[in-house]
Design an enzyme around this catalytic site. Structure first.
Site, short mmCIF file in Angstrom:
data_model
loop_
_atom_site.label_atom_id
_atom_site.label_comp_id
_atom_site.label_asym_id
_atom_site.label_seq_id
_atom_site.Cartn_x
_atom_site.Cartn_y
_atom_site.Cartn_z
CG HIS A 1 -3.13 -0.98 -6.94
ND1 HIS A 1 -3.60 -0.36 -5.81
CD2 HIS A 1 -3.12 -2.30 -6.65
CE1 HIS A 1 -3.85 -1.27 -4.87
NE2 HIS A 1 -3.57 -2.45 -5.37
NE ARG B 1 -4.17 -1.68 0.22
CZ ARG B 1 -4.32 -2.67 -0.67
NH1 ARG B 1 -3.46 -2.81 -1.67
NH2 ARG B 1 -5.33 -3.49 -0.58
#
Ligand code: OXD
Length: 309
Positions: free
Chosen positions: A272, A224
């Protein structure tokens, strides 16, 4: 009884299709469409509007649509008696292992430099690092971290890992807890972050920790964005302590147009995509958990709300 898919800004058509194909008679809503909230007993969530799950009086369980659950647990208004589960899927783990291995090899073989050189039509061989001479350290030895470690070890890298608690992982030297973190960092040439995002790991890669990596170390973040303090990473790359970074995740996604990562010559940005859940592959486990929830049985891949993973 019904399932509601509760997301913000995510295309859920492949999920609807996969659920319909597997269970044609099951009612599945896609928030924010009109739905019978009393009928919803199970939710699939990704980045849901905070507090929304309190509107479903008969909700028994919430499943993340991916491996991470931080996007669910950051909601301070989750109903207390609802079980939270996540996805554990072989394809997800394999995709993550392949992606991290590609990034590490891209760095050790200097492939980005050749891409720059090609633009200038420059024929200029560069020295490279052999896998067995490179120590890759993985922060986070859960399902994904362990599979990534196995693939890197198979390629020939010397692999270590850091976890909250001591554990045995084949071919991996494991460092555990705060006491062994400095030793782990000191012995890591390429740091791979695969930690869950919790209060304890937010900002864990900052100037104090990153400075403990050896001169010329490289950072890969596929967990993250909030694990890294962006300015600290950039400062340490710019002052030459770190060789660069490959980043797949960011505090704000999409990465804002004016973020310095976009144009930094030593930062490799991907949107991502390290491992993306394939609804067709995971719908069987989602439905198995849905069935368990209806029968009052324990769910699989349950997450501890207290630990955050
Ligand atoms: C996940 C992710 O958590 O894609 O699955 O980040």
């Amino acid at each position: 009884m019904a399932i509601s898919i509760v997301t913000q800004g995510k295309d859920v058509s492949a999920w609807l299709q996969a659920l319909k194909a597997a269970r044609p008679n099951l009612k599945v809503y896609a928030h924010p469409e009109e739905e019978d909230k009393n009928a919803v007993t199970f939710a699939l969530a990704w980045n849901h509007p905070s507090g929304i799950f309190r509107q479903y009086p008969n909700l028994k369980a919430i499943s993340s649509m991916g491996a991470g659950v931080d996007h669910i647990l950051r909601d301070p208004n989750l109903p207390e008696d609802v079980t939270i589960a996540r996805i554990i899927d072989e394809d997800l783990s394999q995709d993550m292992a392949e992606f991290v291995t590609a990034l590490v090899l891209q760095h050790t073989r200097g492939l980005q430099q050749y891409s720059r050189q090609q633009k200038e039509q420059q024929w200029q061989p560069q020295p490279y690092k052999r896998a067995r001479g490179v120590r890759v350290g993985i922060m986070g030895l859960g399902v994904l971290g362990t599979q990534v470690a196995a693939m890197l070890a198979q390629v020939g890298f010397t692999v270590s890992g850091w976890a909250r608690h001591a554990k045995e992982v084949t071919q991996v030297q494991v460092y555990a807890g705060a006491e062994e973190q400095a030793e782990f960092l000191k012995n890591t040439d390429v740091l791979v972050c695969l930690l869950p995002l919790t209060d304890a790991t937010r900002g864990i890669l900052n100037k104090e920790t990153l400075r403990q990596l050896p001169q010329g170390a490289y950072v890969v973040n596929v967990a993250r964005g909030e694990h890294i303090v962006d300015e600290d990473l950039i400062d340490l790359i710019d002052n030459g302590h770190l060789a660069g970074a490959s980043l797949d995740v960011f505090g704000q996604e999409p990465l804002p147009q004016d973020h310095p990562f976009w144009s930094h010559p030593k930062v490799f940005v991907t949107p991502h995509i390290a491992s993306v859940t394939d609804p067709a592959s995971v719908v069987p486990q989602v439905l198995a958990n849905y069935d368990r929830a209806q029968k009052g049985e324990a769910l699989q891949n349950v997450v501890s709300q207290k630990k955050g993973y």
